[in-house]
Design an enzyme around this catalytic site. Structure first.
Site, PDB file in Angstrom:
ATOM      1  CD1 TRP A 339       0.855  -0.376   3.026  1.00 31.22           C
ATOM      2  CD2 TRP A 339      -0.753   1.057   3.636  1.00 31.22           C
ATOM      3  NE1 TRP A 339       1.127   0.033   4.320  1.00 31.22           N
ATOM      4  CE2 TRP A 339       0.161   0.913   4.724  1.00 31.22           C
ATOM      5  CE3 TRP A 339      -1.847   1.907   3.796  1.00 31.22           C
ATOM      6  CZ2 TRP A 339       0.008   1.597   5.932  1.00 31.22           C
ATOM      7  CZ3 TRP A 339      -1.988   2.583   5.006  1.00 31.22           C
ATOM      8  CH2 TRP A 339      -1.068   2.430   6.054  1.00 31.22           C
ATOM      9  CG  ASP A 340       4.837   0.751   1.441  1.00 27.54           C
ATOM     10  OD1 ASP A 340       3.939   0.000   1.832  1.00 27.54           O
ATOM     11  OD2 ASP A 340       5.978   0.759   1.936  1.00 27.54           O
ATOM     12  CD  GLU A 478       2.064  -4.862   8.789  1.00 29.98           C
ATOM     13  OE1 GLU A 478       3.225  -5.062   9.153  1.00 29.98           O
ATOM     14  OE2 GLU A 478       1.730  -4.629   7.605  1.00 29.98           O
ATOM     15  CE  LYS A 590       5.499  -2.920  11.609  1.00 33.71           C
ATOM     16  NZ  LYS A 590       5.453  -3.958  10.595  1.00 33.71           N
ATOM     17  CD  GLN A 591       2.426   0.653   9.789  1.00 30.85           C
ATOM     18  OE1 GLN A 591       3.146  -0.333   9.864  1.00 30.85           O
ATOM     19  NE2 GLN A 591       2.155   1.246   8.666  1.00 30.85           N
TER      20      GLN A 591
HETATM   21  C1  BGC Z   1       4.740  -2.005   7.351  1.00 30.64           C
HETATM   22  C2  BGC Z   1       3.752  -1.958   6.219  1.00 30.64           C
HETATM   23  C3  BGC Z   1       4.496  -1.591   4.948  1.00 30.64           C
HETATM   24  C4  BGC Z   1       5.641  -2.564   4.701  1.00 30.64           C
HETATM   25  C5  BGC Z   1       6.469  -2.169   3.496  1.00 30.64           C
HETATM   26  C6  BGC Z   1       5.837  -2.998   7.016  1.00 30.64           C
HETATM   27  O1  BGC Z   1       6.770  -3.021   8.044  1.00 30.64           O
HETATM   28  O2  BGC Z   1       4.094  -2.369   8.545  1.00 30.64           O
HETATM   29  O3  BGC Z   1       2.763  -0.985   6.472  1.00 30.64           O
HETATM   30  O4  BGC Z   1       3.613  -1.626   3.879  1.00 30.64           O
HETATM   31  O5  BGC Z   1       6.481  -2.577   5.828  1.00 30.64           O
HETATM   32  O6  BGC Z   1       6.989  -0.885   3.627  1.00 30.64           O
END
Ligand code: BGC
Length: 764
Positions: A339-340, A478, A590-591
């Site tokens: 999704w980045d 996550e 996490k984020q």
């Molecule tokens: C993040 C995801 C991201 C992926 C690639 C993961 O660590 O939690 O949101 O899409 O890294 O950057």
């Protein structure tokens, strides 16, 4: 006149360090960091920086050259397709009779300079001590932004002392068995992947001049050359190589012919012609996308670095690929697309380089069938995109990984991190808003919006409480798996369904033939649309109507509260500190999750509820992903907290530019770089896109005295200048028809001879 010399002299005279990224010295342990930071790319070819080989030093990791879309599962042990590295075309050996020339280089003399304005990497080094030859070496490399198949390298040696026989050998690096050799001729080599049915061709030409006179090689093999002569003080040696690289289907019998054609065209242009066109292509990209910040040189440098990589990551000519989480700069995440791209990168492209945005979305259209198959396989309708996507769009998230405690962990994102479908829809909608590309909407965009809306309508199931629920997902956070009613997922799902309905109405009204075609091919009728309407209204959001607070997922607020301040000095992510199980039982994020929702859909946070949610979730976030702080910064800036946002800006910039992040050796964090642009434009400049025009609500941090940038909007070009000191916003239309711009909630019509100039409120 020689090329490398010219470039270095120009750079020295240019005197504007904000265009240059420079490192001096050499440390083996930091080499992989440099290789990432000094990577160059044109969206098709990517070459990591760092030139240890020229120094006769060991390499931290093998050199890496990537070709977009060259995916394979190369060995029986490969669990998912990965971007396989191509043979390094920059390889040379410079040899004295008894070993490498640069046996004892003056390591402090090694300097890497990334000239971001020109898109070129220059390396300089010197050898003075204890060696038969004293030499100054300078090299330049680029991958052309004008002709993406072309790479070019120039190496210049100045012999400053000593006399010795010298051999200069150039060839290709090994392929590590990741590719099967197919064809080898003097000027061309070709390989194929083991399983994925792709092939790769490289055609190359090289020359070597001593004091301006071309030397014939003493040996010549398949894309290899060797020259030998006696080096003497005062000699100037220039090696030049051009490569043309093409990717094909394995069945394409013209693979070699195309590479040869590209090479011939480049050779006709000549070295300076290639460089001139490459520079012109970069100049145009910078004209459209540069941001100038006055008052904060570190922010200026960070934005230049970000925009450099963003412009180098996309290829508007190739809808078969998208931008990977590390772009074309490192092995991490195997070249997979997340999704980045849609959430962190597409806004940049949609507003500065619409052709690139369109192509990235066409990649999602091309992979729509795979998304439909994934949804059907899991028992739902519509399109569920792969959480990790490679070339075909099939789900390629690995099922397991090794955790920090060396235990094998299951990865559930491939089946549960489903917000990706809404993220893709979000990007389609944003591109549509920004560009009103009717052909794209009718050909591809509408179908993506409808099929993703359909997915959510089938995914959210009605229950006894009268609401629809989405159970068993992973949100952006996550750390928590298999959760019910993740607010980010559910609110984005509602939004996605609503946009599906909007687009159905728009098609019916403006392009009834297209609507009929789509409705027929998708078997989509009124009764189903009516159900979507009901779903968009009744999917649970977890929002407390009394406080406006969203619960991140059902049960989140009852989890163990952990004071993250107590761990402020930690150097590892929170899930490592607490352990996976405890993290899953705790309010440790996490984020950005609810905060990401606030950044993307501020309208879902009426009144003061944006601030309430931000203040609740910010202290619970461990920022275990490089994507996290940019979302916090964007949300904070939009909430009118520019100083807090600036803190997030600089910490995000540090991921790739300072040496504080553990994982930079695996490639740049392109989403965080896109996030810096988002923070500057959507955050500090307060840009928002609406159906009726653009709106600005600037809120610069005190140290930013000015912010200037350009954007493209529905066929127009605008220049925006925010003067933080004199509190003035100026929006100038440089191309296109008059349009409406909102500032401070008031609508203004601007035209090419009639810019908008408004005073900003003092507290703004
Ligand atoms: C993040 C995801 C991201 C992926 C690639 C993961 O660590 O939690 O949101 O899409 O890294 O950057």
């Amino acid at each position: 006149m020689n090329l490398a010399g010219t470039l270095a002299e120009d750079m020295a005279s240019e005197g504007d360090p904000t265009w240059l990224l420079r490192e001096t010295g050499y440390e083996l342990l930091r080499e992989s960091t440099f290789e990432t930071r000094f990577a160059i790319s044109n969206g098709f070819l990517g070459v990591r920086g760092g030139l240890a080989a020229h120094l006769g030093a060991c390499r931290a990791i093998p050199p890496r050259f990537y070709v977009a879309g060259l995916f394979d599962t190369p060995t029986p042990d490969s669990v998912v397709p990965e971007l396989v590295p191509a043979p390094d075309w920059t390889q040379v050996s410079i040899l004295l009779p008894d070993g490498p020339l640069m046996r004892c280089p003056d390591r402090s003399s090694r300097a890497l300079t990334l000239d971001m304005r020109r898109g070129a990497l220059v390396m300089e080094a010197r050898q003075t001590c204890n060696a038969p030859l004293e030499v100054r070496l300078r090299s330049l490399r680029l991958v052309s932004l004008d002709a993406r198949a072309i790479g070019m390298q120039v190496i210049e040696l100045r012999i400053e002392g000593g006399v010795s026989d010298l051999a200069f050998e150039a060839g290709l690096g090994p392929t590590d068995f990741e590719l099967a050799p197919e064809r080898a001729e003097l000027d061309l080599k070709a390989w194929r992947t083991w399983r994925s049915g792709r092939s790769l061709a490289i055609a190359a030409a090289a020359s070597l001049e001593v004091d301006g006179v071309e030397r014939q090689p003493v040996a010549r093999g398949d894309l290899t050359w060797a020259w030998r002569w006696t080096a003497q003080p005062g000699q100037a040696v220039t090696f030049r190589r051009i490569v043309a690289v093409t990717r094909h289907h394995a069945t394409d019998v013209n693979a070699g012919a195309r590479a040869r054609r590209e090479l011939a065209a480049a050779r006709t242009l000549g070295w300076r012609g290639i460089l001139a066109r490459h520079e012109a292509a970069w100049a145009e990209r910078w004209r459209c996308s540069d941001i100038r910040v006055t008052g904060d040189p570190a922010a200026q440098a960070a934005l230049r670095f970000a925009i450099f990589h963003l412009n180098g990551a996309a290829n508007p000519d190739d809808p078969h690929v998208s931008v990977a989480a590390r772009a074309l700069t490192g092995d991490d995440y195997r070249g997979h697309v997340f999704w980045d791209t849609e959430i962190f990168l597409v806004p940049f492209y949609a507003l500065t380089w619409p052709e690139a945005a369109r192509t990235l979305l066409m990649y999602r259209f091309r992979t729509l069938d795979a998304a439909r198959e994934k949804a059907a396989r899991m028992g739902w309708r519509g399109a569920l995109y792969a959480w990790e996507s490679a070339d075909t769009g099939a789900e390629v998230t690995p099922h397991q990984t090794v955790g920090p405690d060396r235990k094998i962990l299951d990865i559930l994102c491939g089946s549960q991190e489903q917000h990706i479908s809404a993220d893709v829809a979000y990007a389609v909608w944003q591109y549509w808003q920004a560009n009103e590309d009717e052909a794209f909407l009718q050909e591809a965009g509408a179908e993506i919006l409808l099929e993703t809306a359909r997915f959510w309508a089938s995914r959210a199931t009605g229950e006894a409480d009268g609401l629809r629920h989405i159970r068993g997902v992973i949100g952006p956070d996550e750390y928590h798996e298999r959760v019910d009613d993740n607010a980010f997922t559910n609110v984005m799902a509602r939004w996605n369904i609503a946009r599906g309905l909007d687009i159905a109405a728009l098609l019916r009204e403006r392009w009834p033939d297209t609507w009929e075609r789509l409705a027929r091919s998708l078997d989509l009728g009124e009764p189903e649309l009516a159900k979507w309407g009901e779903a968009a209204e009744t999917i649970a959001t977890g929002r407390d109507p009394a406080t406006g607070l969203y619960e991140q997922f059902a049960g989140f607020l009852a989890l163990e509260a952990v004071d993250l301040n107590a761990f402020a000095e930690r150097s590892v992510p929170m899930d490592v500190v607490l352990g996976r199980e405890r993290t899953q039982r705790a309010q440790v994020i996490k984020q950005a999750d609810v905060v990401a929702l606030l950044a993307l859909l501020p309208e879902a946070f009426p009144g003061t509820s944006g601030g309430i949610n931000f203040d609740h979730y910010e202290p619970r976030c461990g920022h275990g992903s490089s994507l996290s702080r940019v979302m916090h910064g964007l949300a904070a800036a939009r909430l009118g907290r520019p100083e807090a946002a600036l803190g997030y800006f600089h910490r995000s910039a540090a991921i790739d530019l300072a040496d504080t992040h553990v994982a930079i050796g695996g490639g740049i964090h392109i989403a965080a770089l896109g996030g810096l642009w988002l923070m500057a434009i959507f955050g500090f400049a307060g840009l928002s896109l609406g159906a009726n025009g653009l709106a600005f609500d600037p809120r610069l941090p005190a140290s930013w005295h000015g912010l200037d940038f350009r954007i493209r909007w529905r066929g127009r070009e605008l220049a925006v200048a925010i003067d933080g000191k004199n509190r003035e916003l100026r929006v100038t239309l440089d191309r296109g028809d008059p349009m409406t711009v909102f500032a401070g909630g008031t609508a203004f019509v601007i035209a090419m001879d009639n810019p908008l100039v408004v005073r900003l409120p003092v507290d703004g």
